[in-house]
Scaffold this active site. Structure first.
Site, PDB file in Angstrom:
ATOM      1  N   GLN A 115      96.409  26.849 100.198  1.00 44.17           N
ATOM      2  CA  GLN A 115      95.639  27.950  99.614  1.00 44.17           C
ATOM      3  C   GLN A 115      96.151  29.309 100.088  1.00 44.17           C
ATOM      4  O   GLN A 115      96.039  30.301  99.382  1.00 44.17           O
ATOM      5  CB  GLN A 115      94.159  27.785  99.946  1.00 44.17           C
ATOM      6  CG  GLN A 115      93.515  26.559  99.314  1.00 44.17           C
ATOM      7  CD  GLN A 115      93.698  26.499  97.805  1.00 44.17           C
ATOM      8  OE1 GLN A 115      93.352  27.426  97.080  1.00 44.17           O
ATOM      9  NE2 GLN A 115      94.285  25.418  97.318  1.00 44.17           N
ATOM     10  N   HIS A 129      98.674  31.407  97.846  1.00 49.59           N
ATOM     11  CA  HIS A 129      98.284  32.054  96.592  1.00 49.59           C
ATOM     12  C   HIS A 129      98.525  33.557  96.613  1.00 49.59           C
ATOM     13  O   HIS A 129      98.972  34.147  95.623  1.00 49.59           O
ATOM     14  CB  HIS A 129      96.791  31.809  96.304  1.00 49.59           C
ATOM     15  CG  HIS A 129      96.520  30.512  95.616  1.00 49.59           C
ATOM     16  ND1 HIS A 129      96.989  30.216  94.367  1.00 49.59           N
ATOM     17  CD2 HIS A 129      95.812  29.426  96.010  1.00 49.59           C
ATOM     18  CE1 HIS A 129      96.590  29.015  94.014  1.00 49.59           C
ATOM     19  NE2 HIS A 129      95.865  28.500  95.001  1.00 49.59           N
ATOM     20  N   GLU A 135      85.050  29.647  98.852  1.00 46.09           N
ATOM     21  CA  GLU A 135      85.369  29.246  97.478  1.00 46.09           C
ATOM     22  C   GLU A 135      85.607  27.729  97.404  1.00 46.09           C
ATOM     23  O   GLU A 135      85.048  27.031  96.566  1.00 46.09           O
ATOM     24  CB  GLU A 135      86.612  29.994  97.013  1.00 46.09           C
ATOM     25  CG  GLU A 135      87.076  29.612  95.623  1.00 46.09           C
ATOM     26  CD  GLU A 135      88.408  30.241  95.259  1.00 46.09           C
ATOM     27  OE1 GLU A 135      88.749  30.220  94.067  1.00 46.09           O
ATOM     28  OE2 GLU A 135      89.121  30.740  96.157  1.00 46.09           O
ATOM     29  N   HIS A 136      86.486  27.228  98.265  1.00 49.27           N
ATOM     30  CA  HIS A 136      86.728  25.789  98.385  1.00 49.27           C
ATOM     31  C   HIS A 136      86.283  25.351  99.780  1.00 49.27           C
ATOM     32  O   HIS A 136      86.695  25.960 100.768  1.00 49.27           O
ATOM     33  CB  HIS A 136      88.212  25.459  98.246  1.00 49.27           C
ATOM     34  CG  HIS A 136      88.886  26.065  97.047  1.00 49.27           C
ATOM     35  ND1 HIS A 136      89.533  27.289  97.104  1.00 49.27           N
ATOM     36  CD2 HIS A 136      89.012  25.621  95.779  1.00 49.27           C
ATOM     37  CE1 HIS A 136      90.038  27.564  95.916  1.00 49.27           C
ATOM     38  NE2 HIS A 136      89.737  26.572  95.092  1.00 49.27           N
ATOM     39  N   ASP A 193      92.824  22.239  91.766  1.00 45.97           N
ATOM     40  CA  ASP A 193      93.640  23.367  91.305  1.00 45.97           C
ATOM     41  C   ASP A 193      94.459  22.982  90.077  1.00 45.97           C
ATOM     42  O   ASP A 193      94.697  23.812  89.198  1.00 45.97           O
ATOM     43  CB  ASP A 193      94.613  23.805  92.408  1.00 45.97           C
ATOM     44  CG  ASP A 193      93.977  24.748  93.408  1.00 45.97           C
ATOM     45  OD1 ASP A 193      92.849  25.198  93.166  1.00 45.97           O
ATOM     46  OD2 ASP A 193      94.622  25.032  94.439  1.00 45.97           O
ATOM     47  N   HIS A 211      50.266  48.126  73.435  1.00 44.33           N
ATOM     48  CA  HIS A 211      50.219  46.675  73.563  1.00 44.33           C
ATOM     49  C   HIS A 211      48.843  46.143  73.168  1.00 44.33           C
ATOM     50  O   HIS A 211      48.719  45.131  72.469  1.00 44.33           O
ATOM     51  CB  HIS A 211      50.513  46.262  75.016  1.00 44.33           C
ATOM     52  CG  HIS A 211      51.959  46.361  75.398  1.00 44.33           C
ATOM     53  ND1 HIS A 211      52.617  47.571  75.493  1.00 44.33           N
ATOM     54  CD2 HIS A 211      52.868  45.393  75.719  1.00 44.33           C
ATOM     55  CE1 HIS A 211      53.871  47.343  75.856  1.00 44.33           C
ATOM     56  NE2 HIS A 211      54.051  46.037  76.000  1.00 44.33           N
TER      57      HIS A 211
END
Length: 419
Positions: free
Chosen positions: A248, A251, A316-317, A350, A409
């Site tokens: 990861q 990235h 995230e993961h 992924d 109303h």
């Protein structure tokens, strides 16, 4: 808790500069359209295309350059993502019923008309990113799907990315990237169609741009840069833990990889493994910057403390390299997606397993999940009121409006009683 390795770079340090830069880009494109879009494409991409939209002929030529094996890989990606999205769609149902005599209510499930898919270009062609964003939209019934991706492959988009976009159901493809692509989709330009929602991951500028255009258009979530939390105990394999951290980290220079371990020995072995494995990456790989500046290794007193810390980070993961997986499955609550067991690599999601890899970052896992078919659907309620329910509701609304001091109303309800 003991920190064996702390990150050197605080992502908040970049925040104000990013906000200011993105605001300027959005303002310019909103007011000057294609002229500003070309300026920022030249500034950040080196050169802008003469026509942002890929023609049918260009798409055909790009795809024809792909070999059979690459096409097969992309086709399997699309098939598995589609299969999971269709299974998700079957769980979402319209509702209609009588909630008292004369009171019919319910909701419809309606797809969004048009969406914009952002597909990162970056250093490598990400073959699954386009299908991950577009396939669920197509399954949901979205009819107008435009895609933007940086034109950083010989003045166009990488052929494998283009094939994935076309196969997934993109109706228009544009060679535009970065915050400028988000602004163009949100406001529309002379060349690029304005849409109703933007989805997809990206770098910090893309993430900030999505945040700033929210309200003008809908967004899926703030997604990116990538994050991974690896939870380890005394049974974990340091070699696999290190490999998952580095996978990861490659990235983006700002990707965040964190090891949480209840075993000091395992944590120290992971450090040694990372140092060994990172040497196998090219010297200019983002992994070196990411791990050096953003990598963290945290030692906790117990498995329970590891779970608590992971829930606070809301990565995230989150991948669990531990015994007693059911305990973690039940007690971990905050994450984008959960990976149970050392063999459940984040890499599989992924690429091809079928669950979506467009996931919340920056603690957003505390209040939302990842992109899914439901992200592209609107749940819209309806009601039809007739007697005898009319009398019941009108009498209640008249009295409540009187208490609230809302004359209009009260009259709207009272006239139904009167009639």
């Amino acid at each position: 808790m003991y920190i064996l390795k702390n990150r050197k770079k605080n992502s908040e340090d970049l925040h104000f500069k990013t906000v200011e830069t993105v605001h300027e880009i959005i303002y310019d494109i909103k007011n000057n359209g294609d002229k500003s879009l070309k300026f920022y494409e030249n500034k950040f991409g080196g050169e802008s295309r003469e026509q942002f939209k890929l023609s049918d002929e260009e798409i055909e030529n790009l795809i024809s350059s792909l070999d059979f094996e690459t096409k097969k890989i992309i086709e399997l990606n699309v098939k598995r993502i589609e299969s999971f999205a269709k299974a998700q769609l079957e769980t979402i149902n319209p509702l209609e019923g009588n909630f008292g005599e004369g009171i019919r209510m319910g909701h419809k499930i309606i797809p969004i008309d048009s969406i914009g898919a952002y597909v990162p270009g970056g250093r490598y062609p990400l073959l699954s990113s386009g299908p991950m964003v577009i396939v669920p939209a197509k399954v949901a019934g979205v009819t107008n799907i435009i895609a933007c991706s940086p034109a950083n492959y010989k003045g166009s988009i990488h052929p494998a990315v283009v094939y994935g976009l076309q196969l997934s159901g993109a109706t228009e493809i544009y060679g535009v990237g970065g915050a400028q692509a988000i602004a163009a989709m949100a406001y529309g330009t002379e060349s690029i169609t304005k849409i109703n929602m933007i989805a997809g991951p990206g770098n910090r500028f893309v993430a900030e741009a999505k945040k700033q255009v929210f309200g003008v258009v809908g967004i899926d979530m703030i997604a990116g840069p990538s994050e991974v939390v690896i939870i380890a105990d005394d049974t974990s394999n340091p070699e696999l833990c290190a490999a998952d951290l580095l996978a990861q980290s490659e990235h983006d220079p700002n990707s965040r990889a964190i090891l949480i371990s209840s075993s000091k020995d395992i944590a120290e072995e992971v450090v040694l493994e990372v140092e060994k494995q990172i040497q196998r990456f090219p010297s200019d790989s983002p992994v070196h910057y990411s791990w050096e500046d953003m990598g963290e290794i945290i030692i906790t007193e117990s498995d329970e403390a590891s779970i608590h810390l992971s829930n606070e980070i809301a990565g995230e993961h989150v991948q669990v390299h531990c015994k007693n997986l059911r305990k973690y499955e039940n007690e971990l609550k905050n994450y984008g997606s959960l990976f149970l067991g050392e063999n459940s690599s984040v890499v599989f999601s992924d690429k091809v397993s079928g669950t979506n890899h467009t996931l919340p970052t920056n603690k957003a896992g505390k209040y939302t999940g990842g992109l899914w078919v439901g992200s592209y659907l609107k749940t819209q309620t309806f009601q039809e009121i007739n007697e005898p329910g009319l009398t019941t509701l009108a009498d209640h609304s008249t009295k409540q409006s009187d208490i609230e001091g809302l004359h209009g109303h009260k009259m709207s309800a009272y006239k139904r009683l009167k009639n």
